[in-house]
Motif scaffolding. Structure first.
Motif, short mmCIF file in Angstrom:
data_model
loop_
_atom_site.label_atom_id
_atom_site.label_comp_id
_atom_site.label_asym_id
_atom_site.label_seq_id
_atom_site.Cartn_x
_atom_site.Cartn_y
_atom_site.Cartn_z
N ALA A 61 0.85 -1.17 0.03
CA ALA A 61 0.16 -0.06 0.10
C ALA A 61 0.82 1.21 -0.11
O ALA A 61 1.97 1.49 0.41
N GLY A 62 0.22 2.34 -0.66
CA GLY A 62 0.93 3.74 -0.52
C GLY A 62 1.37 4.30 -1.81
O GLY A 62 1.67 5.37 -1.92
N LYS A 65 -2.26 5.39 -3.84
CA LYS A 65 -3.31 5.65 -2.86
C LYS A 65 -4.75 5.77 -3.21
O LYS A 65 -5.48 5.44 -2.50
N ASN A 110 9.39 8.60 4.51
CA ASN A 110 8.22 9.33 4.07
C ASN A 110 7.17 9.72 5.33
O ASN A 110 7.25 9.11 6.35
N MET A 112 3.86 11.35 4.49
CA MET A 112 3.00 11.86 3.48
C MET A 112 1.85 12.22 4.35
O MET A 112 1.29 13.05 4.11
N PHE A 114 -1.18 10.13 4.78
CA PHE A 114 -2.36 9.85 4.28
C PHE A 114 -2.88 10.98 3.24
O PHE A 114 -4.17 11.33 3.38
N ASN A 171 -5.39 -0.24 8.28
CA ASN A 171 -4.00 0.22 8.61
C ASN A 171 -4.01 1.12 9.95
O ASN A 171 -4.65 2.14 10.05
N LYS A 216 -2.90 -4.46 9.46
CA LYS A 216 -1.35 -4.06 9.14
C LYS A 216 -0.63 -3.29 10.24
O LYS A 216 -1.12 -2.19 10.69
N ASN A 245 4.55 -2.10 8.50
CA ASN A 245 4.46 -0.85 7.81
C ASN A 245 6.14 -0.26 8.11
O ASN A 245 7.03 -0.97 8.49
N THR A 246 6.37 0.93 7.94
CA THR A 246 7.46 1.61 7.89
C THR A 246 8.03 1.56 9.37
O THR A 246 7.29 1.51 10.35
N SER A 266 11.64 3.17 5.42
CA SER A 266 11.68 1.84 4.64
C SER A 266 12.93 1.60 3.92
O SER A 266 13.65 2.27 3.74
N GLY A 267 12.45 0.27 3.39
CA GLY A 267 13.70 -0.10 2.41
C GLY A 267 14.78 -0.98 3.31
O GLY A 267 14.21 -1.54 4.35
N VAL A 294 6.25 -7.69 4.52
CA VAL A 294 6.60 -6.58 3.66
C VAL A 294 7.55 -5.88 4.63
O VAL A 294 7.53 -5.93 5.89
N TYR A 317 7.55 -2.51 -1.73
CA TYR A 317 7.27 -0.99 -1.88
C TYR A 317 8.63 -0.34 -2.44
O TYR A 317 8.93 -0.12 -3.55
N GLY A 319 11.84 -1.45 -2.42
CA GLY A 319 12.53 -2.22 -3.49
C GLY A 319 12.25 -2.20 -4.71
O GLY A 319 13.13 -2.14 -5.75
C1 LIG Z 1 6.13 6.76 0.36
C2 LIG Z 1 5.53 5.83 1.03
C3 LIG Z 1 4.12 5.98 1.12
C4 LIG Z 1 3.71 4.86 1.78
N1 LIG Z 1 2.18 4.75 1.98
C5 LIG Z 1 1.45 3.77 2.82
C6 LIG Z 1 0.06 3.96 3.06
O1 LIG Z 1 -0.59 4.80 2.56
N2 LIG Z 1 -0.36 2.63 3.80
C7 LIG Z 1 0.10 1.68 4.29
O2 LIG Z 1 -0.38 0.65 4.75
N3 LIG Z 1 1.61 1.77 4.01
C8 LIG Z 1 2.06 2.75 3.44
N4 LIG Z 1 3.73 2.53 3.13
C9 LIG Z 1 4.37 1.42 3.98
C10 LIG Z 1 4.81 0.46 2.78
O3 LIG Z 1 3.31 -0.11 2.19
C11 LIG Z 1 5.37 -0.63 3.45
O4 LIG Z 1 4.82 -1.26 4.48
C12 LIG Z 1 6.73 -0.28 3.90
O5 LIG Z 1 7.36 0.81 3.15
C13 LIG Z 1 7.91 -1.38 4.31
O6 LIG Z 1 8.03 -2.00 2.96
P1 LIG Z 1 9.35 -1.35 2.07
O7 LIG Z 1 10.58 -1.57 2.81
O8 LIG Z 1 9.36 -2.62 0.88
O9 LIG Z 1 9.05 -0.10 1.29
C14 LIG Z 1 4.27 3.51 2.49
C15 LIG Z 1 5.66 3.63 2.13
C16 LIG Z 1 6.27 4.39 1.63
C17 LIG Z 1 7.75 4.48 1.31
#
Ligand SMILES: Cc1cc2nc3c(=O)[nH]c(=O)nc-3n(C[C@H](O)[C@H](O)[C@H](O)COP(=O)(O)O)c2cc1C
Length: 337
Positions: A61-62, A65, A110, A112, A114, A171, A216, A245-246, A266-267, A294, A317, A319
């Motif tokens: 997700a994200g 959106k 991030n 952001m 929502f 979420n 989540k 999540n992050t 994240s990442g 994730v 996301y 990656g």
């Molecule tokens: C720019 C950005 C926006 C995100 N927005 C959302 C979101 O709106 N809702 C959500 O559940 N997770 C959101 N996430 C979290 C990702 O879905 C994911 O859970 C998180 O980044 C960890 O995965 P990754 O390391 O592969 O990015 C967002 C992540 C990023 C980087």
């Protein structure tokens, strides 16, 4: 091909390059150009929550959106796409800049907040969809909704998206909506998930179909807290857990210019922390609730580690931003189910 596009896109600030990339992708889909770039991903069907996923690698997700781009994203080989987070009313999110790339760490921060066009807009997008694959819709609460009224926001979103989603994600783990993560603990969590499940039963009757509910969660919890969350979700019969999540942890990026930017990281830096949460959940739940893994998947090995820790599916996301669509195939090929 992707590395060429990435070099160009990474010259812009992260939010502009994100918007540009999605606009190009959307245009390529409308011009029917995407099949030219498609990759062959061997079918690897997995059944989770009563849904058959054509392969275990989804989009987290994200990224999309509002549901503006999933028809295009769905042609890149993902086994499923999760859109949102969407809230009942449209809201602008936090002031810019609110997204930062940490290329040395293959990471993103991030905040952001929502930013989205509201659930009715997203529902219209989904009603007109061309994408035929598995679609998850991730729902949240508006920033100005007090915590004790959060359930009303989740219910309003469920009412709007229930007939349109293959699964719905609640979420409660974004660090960018004040108070949201408090919903993950104790009585607040219990009341919320029971309320959501009760509403799922009402909607199932109304629409004559059961749409599974995933929750989540954040990676920033002690093992004890993870076990408590697992017990509460089990008691409420939640259908899946998305972990994670992050993170708000900055240990792995100490000394970086963006280290002190508020928001979720994240990442790569969140990879092990997310895998740890999956492992603790799985050790405790022993398969009683399926887990979608994730956080920091940058290559096929990372994806397989999440599966080995107990996840049934994974999502990408950051990656995907760094490695492009080839990562979907690398992960699907690496996963042994
Ligand atoms: C720019 C950005 C926006 C995100 N927005 C959302 C979101 O709106 N809702 C959500 O559940 N997770 C959101 N996430 C979290 C990702 O879905 C994911 O859970 C998180 O980044 C960890 O995965 P990754 O390391 O592969 O990015 C967002 C992540 C990023 C980087």
């Amino acid at each position: 091909m992707y590395s060429f596009a990435r070099n160009l896109l990474f010259k812009f600030n992260p939010e502009t390059s994100h918007d540009l990339a999605l606009d190009w992708l959307g245009a390529a889909e409308r011009l029917k150009l995407l099949p030219l770039f498609s990759q062959k991903i061997a079918p690897k069907p997995v059944e989770v929550m009563g849904i058959t996923f054509p392969n275990p690698v989804g989009l987290a997700a994200g990224l999309d959106k509002n549901g503006d781009y999933f028809n295009a994203l769905g042609q890149l080989g993902f086994g499923f796409i999760e859109i949102g987070t969407i809230t009942p009313k449209a809201q602008p999110g936090n002031p810019k800049p609110r997204m930062f790339r940490l290329e040395e760490h293959q990471a993103i921060i991030n905040r952001m907040g929502f930013n989205n066009k509201g659930v009715d807009y997203l529902a219209d997008q989904v009603r007109n969809k061309r994408y035929q694959g598995v679609l998850g819709i991730n729902i949240g609460k508006n920033k100005d909704t007090p915590e004790d009224k959060a359930l009303d926001d989740y219910i309003a979103c469920m009412d709007a998206v229930y007939p349109l989603a293959d699964y719905i994600t609640v979420n409660i783990s974004s660090p960018n909506t004040p108070g949201l993560r408090d919903l993950q603990f104790g009585e607040s969590l219990s009341a919320l998930v029971k309320g959501v499940k009760a509403h799922q039963h009402i909607l199932a009757e109304q629409h004559q179909k059961i749409v599974p509910i995933a929750v989540k969660i954040a990676p920033d919890m002690t093992d004890e807290e993870i076990v408590d969350v697992a017990d509460t979700l089990l008691e409420a019969s939640i259908d899946a857990i998305i972990a994670t999540n992050t993170t708000v942890n900055r240990d792995d990026i100490a000394g970086h210019t963006h280290q002190n930017e508020a928001g979720g990281l994240s990442g790569k830096p969140v990879c092990d922390q997310s895998t740890h949460v999956i492992r603790v959940l799985n050790t405790h739940l022993k398969g009683a609730i399926p887990i979608i893994g994730v956080g920091g998947i940058l290559n096929g090995g990372d994806a397989q580690e999440k599966i080995a820790a107990g996840a049934s599916l994974v999502q990408l996301y950051s990656g995907f931003i760094y490695e492009g669509p080839a990562l979907i195939k690398a992960c699907s090929d690496a996963i042994t189910v």
